[in-house]
Design an enzyme around this catalytic site. Structure first.
Site, short mmCIF file in Angstrom:
data_model
loop_
_atom_site.label_atom_id
_atom_site.label_comp_id
_atom_site.label_asym_id
_atom_site.label_seq_id
_atom_site.Cartn_x
_atom_site.Cartn_y
_atom_site.Cartn_z
CG ASP A 269 -17.16 -6.29 -2.12
OD1 ASP A 269 -16.27 -5.92 -1.34
OD2 ASP A 269 -17.77 -5.50 -2.87
CB SER A 270 -12.04 -7.90 0.17
OG SER A 270 -12.55 -8.43 1.38
CG ASP B 97 -19.22 -6.03 1.47
OD1 ASP B 97 -19.95 -5.05 1.69
OD2 ASP B 97 -18.01 -5.94 1.19
CE LYS C 209 -18.36 -3.48 4.01
NZ LYS C 209 -18.20 -2.84 2.69
CD GLU D 164 -17.89 -0.87 -1.65
OE1 GLU D 164 -17.65 -0.15 -2.64
OE2 GLU D 164 -17.18 -1.85 -1.34
CD GLU E 102 -11.43 0.44 1.70
OE1 GLU E 102 -12.55 -0.08 1.83
OE2 GLU E 102 -10.52 -0.05 0.99
O1 KIV Z 1 -14.79 -6.05 1.23
C1 KIV Z 1 -14.18 -5.78 2.27
O2 KIV Z 1 -13.37 -6.55 2.79
C2 KIV Z 1 -14.46 -4.49 2.90
C3 KIV Z 1 -13.60 -4.07 4.04
C4 KIV Z 1 -12.28 -3.64 3.54
C5 KIV Z 1 -14.23 -3.04 4.87
O3 KIV Z 1 -15.34 -3.80 2.48
#
Ligand code: KIV
Length: 296
Positions: free
Chosen positions: A60-61, A99, A129, A131, A198
């Site tokens: 989600d970055s 994510d 994924k 969090e 992280e």
């Molecule tokens: O959103 C993302 O890119 C991440 C990574 C930094 C692990 O969660």
């Protein structure tokens, strides 16, 4: 509409085999470092593929790196699914992890399973994924029970950075380090096949990794993890935003992109582009006939 399953036949013999969960676990057992990188579109997926990444995360970055939001919080499930489906089309062998965005899984187990299913059905992901520990442990358990592999994420969890006091390293006191360790162990116990660490001190990370059976992928968590992940735009220098301490820059692609577009602009203005090699021709007779018949 469901996505077409990815072709699992390697294109040539020098290409690695498609990454699977047992192969990932085997890599940890053998002490082989796991390479994970983010991607957000078809070309970045192709780059990750050709560079030999083991795991590709549509993080989600991408909310910040490709959609221009000021944090990861606003990105929607539909936006993430569009990015993820594009990445899927560019991959053949890496494990593809999607994510789950903020607000798409925390509410209930039903919500978490329904969102995870969309990432598998509509975007062709192998895994998702999520969090945090806490309530996310139960969400992970529910998604795993629905047959979808889950990667956990502890330490600095950007979706809840405000509650953590901002984008800063976590686990820097004995109590906070213990909280990170408990979250990681709980996610493993819930069935996560891997966990991202992280921004936690390297020594804390090392101590926790010793107690985990699943592969740990670090970002700002030191060298003791089973693998590393970096954000595509950070490692290639494509993005001007804030770069965290742990994001080593391996290239300066944005400078080269700006130089390329500036050179194009200069050639257009100087009328040196397009050149003879960039144009299509027409037979002289056809052109003459066209000109004769083309009257106002
Ligand atoms: O959103 C993302 O890119 C991440 C990574 C930094 C692990 O969660």
């Amino acid at each position: 509409m469901s996505a077409t399953p990815r072709t699992v036949v390697p294109q040539n013999l020098s290409e690695p085999l498609p990454m699977t969960l047992p192969r990932l676990a085997e890599k940890k057992r053998l002490g082989e470092a796991i390479v994970m990188v983010t991607a957000y579109d078809y070309p970045s997926a192709q780059v990750a593929q050709e560079a030999g990444a083991d795991v590709v995360l549509v993080g989600d970055s991408g909310a910040m790196t490709v959609l221009g939001y000021s944090s990861t919080v606003p990105v929607s499930t539909d936006e993430m699914l569009m990015l993820t489906a594009a990445v899927q089309r560019g991959l053949r062998t890496p494990l593809l992890v999607g994510d789950l965005p903020f607000g798409s899984y925390e509410g209930s187990d039903q919500q978490a399973v329904a969102t995870a299913q969309r990432f598998i059905k509509e975007a062709g992901c192998d895994a998702v994924k999520l969090e945090r520990g806490g309530t996310s442990v139960q969400r992970a358990r529910a998604i795993v029970a629905a047959g979808i592999p889950v990667m956990g994420h502890v330490g600095l969890t950007p979706q809840t950075a405000t509650a953590l006091g901002g984008y800063r390293a976590q686990g820097r006191t004995a109590e906070r380090a213990l909280a990170v360790a408990r979250d990681a162990l709980a996610l493993q116990e819930a069935g996560c096949f891997s966990i991202v660490f992280e921004a936690i001190p390297a020594a804390v990370s090392e101590a926790i990794v010793e107690h985990l059976k699943v592969p740990v992928i670090g970002i700002g968590a030191g060298p003791a993890t089973d693998g590393q992940v970096l954000v595509f735009h950070d490692l290639l220098g494509i993005y001007d935003g804030r770069t965290p301490r742990f994001a080593k820059r391996f290239a300066d692609i944005k400078d080269r992109m700006v130089a390329g577009v500036a050179e194009y602009a200069a050639e257009v203005r100087a009328r040196t582009f397009p050149g003879p090699e960039h144009i299509y021709s027409i037979d002289d007779d056809e052109l003459a006939r066209f000109r004769a018949s083309f009257t106002d």
